[in-house]
Enzyme design. Sequence first.
Site, short mmCIF file in Angstrom:
data_model
loop_
_atom_site.label_atom_id
_atom_site.label_comp_id
_atom_site.label_asym_id
_atom_site.label_seq_id
_atom_site.Cartn_x
_atom_site.Cartn_y
_atom_site.Cartn_z
CG ASP A 12 57.21 37.82 97.47
OD1 ASP A 12 56.69 36.91 96.78
OD2 ASP A 12 57.73 38.83 96.98
CG HIS B 170 31.85 20.91 105.05
ND1 HIS B 170 32.49 20.99 106.26
CD2 HIS B 170 30.61 21.40 105.28
CE1 HIS B 170 31.67 21.49 107.18
NE2 HIS B 170 30.52 21.75 106.60
CG ASP C 164 26.02 25.78 102.75
OD1 ASP C 164 26.07 26.98 103.06
OD2 ASP C 164 26.07 24.85 103.58
CG ASP D 274 25.89 29.01 106.85
OD1 ASP D 274 25.87 28.52 105.71
OD2 ASP D 274 26.11 28.35 107.88
CG HIS E 185 26.09 26.69 112.73
ND1 HIS E 185 26.42 27.96 112.31
CD2 HIS E 185 25.84 25.98 111.59
CE1 HIS E 185 26.39 28.00 110.99
NE2 HIS E 185 26.03 26.83 110.52
CG HIS F 250 30.45 26.39 111.84
ND1 HIS F 250 31.11 25.28 111.39
CD2 HIS F 250 29.39 26.55 111.00
CE1 HIS F 250 30.48 24.80 110.33
NE2 HIS F 250 29.44 25.55 110.07
CD GLU G 32 23.35 24.31 108.74
OE1 GLU G 32 23.78 23.79 107.72
OE2 GLU G 32 24.00 25.09 109.46
CE1 TYR H 138 22.94 17.07 102.70
CE2 TYR H 138 22.38 16.17 104.85
CZ TYR H 138 22.66 17.25 104.04
OH TYR H 138 22.65 18.52 104.57
CD GLU I 267 23.05 27.00 106.51
OE1 GLU I 267 23.58 26.68 105.42
OE2 GLU I 267 23.68 27.10 107.58
N1 GLY Z 1 28.15 26.45 105.43
C1 GLY Z 1 28.49 25.67 106.53
C2 GLY Z 1 27.33 25.30 107.34
O1 GLY Z 1 26.21 25.35 106.86
O2 GLY Z 1 27.43 25.00 108.49
MN MN Z 2 25.37 26.51 108.52
MN MN Z 3 25.72 26.55 105.23
#
Ligand code: GLY
Ligand code: MN
Ligand code: MN
Length: 434
Positions: free
Chosen positions: A39, A239, A256, A267, A350, A357, A380, A384, A404
């Site tokens: 619950d 991620h 991030d 973001d 984005h 997003h 962003e 890497y 970003e």
């Molecule tokens: N934090 C997810 C992105 O940067 O798209």
């Molecule tokens: Mn982002």
């Molecule tokens: Mn991000």
Amino acid sequence: MQKEINQVFKFRRQRLIELLPCDSIALIFSNDYQIRNRDINYPFRQDSNFLYLTGFNEPDSILVLMTDQSKGVDILFCRPKNHSEEIWQGERLGLTQAKETLNVETAIDIESFQDLFSGWIENKKNIYFNLQMPAKQYQKIKPFLCGMESQDTMIESLHEINHLIHPMRMIKSPEEIMQIQIACDISVLAHKQAMKACKPGQYEYELESILISEFIRKGARFSAYESIVASGQNGCTLHYTNNNSRIKPDDLVLIDAGCEWQGYASDITRTFPASGVFSSAQCAIYDLVLLAQMTVIEALAPGIYWQDMHQLSVKIMTQGLLDLNILEGTLSHLIESKAIQRFYMHGIGHFLGLDVHDVGSMKHQGKRRPLESGMVLTVEPGLYFDQNDLTIPESFRGISVRIEDDLLITPTGVRVLTADLPKTSVEIEAWMKV
Ligand code: GLY
Ligand code: MN
Ligand code: MN
């Protein structure tokens, strides 16, 4: 809820009604509670379209918009007052208050939805809803759709409501920009605190706790997404959310994270050295990503194509990797063969809004859609380098950098909504020293 704010939602519903053809019915469902176990529920998050059109944060609700020859109406189905349930779940607005506060034509008990809906669709030519809606919601309307004259009539009558709502959500109003700016301001403060507090030997989750604590302390109880605090090699997992490694002295730390304010997301990513000082290899990669990010930001304006912005970042970073002997060949061949994708595997950014997003498309009727004033976006770029990649010089292995920021397209250019956060390597080192 204040009266002026309610007018904003009313105005959005009216705009949507105007987009509906005559003899249409549109359904926008709220989210329901999601069970975590037994619950206990997950924290409730309202459906973004429903929130956009009502500002109403309760589950078990449906907004119905209907048009006929002469007019359009907005009807809200929601939960009536119920003393014993409210003792457990908290206060509800109830029907009388919902009609008054939300300024809908009428508010009706959610239990009556199916009875009324079955009658309403008989004389409607067009039925609009989210065609990808969760099965539980679809079950509420399926029996009536299946009861329509024929399969052909049914298919011809059904339309995707998102095709009408998403273009509206893509251009932010002044009220929305204000909410996003507040989310950005809180997130900037949180990033500053985490950056300053970082010490080698800490666990990543110690920095995560600072971020979340700052969000909540400022009244933003929810993150817009799970925070990423990735030291060293963990930054290569785009991620990464385990946040449970110990930070080593020579690591870069990639954070991030962004809070949500009144449903609106921020973001932000910053990457900084755990020790407070960039090594020369780290600085070389950092400055390259920064060059790409700043060049794109400076180029943004109404009329610009987003796809060109990604290509601009690819060109700058490919040239930089050539100069650093990480890539070999000619610039044009490397760009053509998308050589950088091994190290830059995502897009330049984005839309940002009620969803991190956010909805909207950079294409319209098969053609590229230019940027418009009122759009909010992230920029962003990132690079890497896996610690086990033997094809690159050793000094670059294990380095991950993403930078970003959140931006508003203005009539003449761009406004950076997250400008108060240290960004150049010099600014970051100075901030971490204080
Ligand atoms: N934090 C997810 C992105 O940067 O798209
Ligand atoms: Mn982002
Ligand atoms: Mn991000």
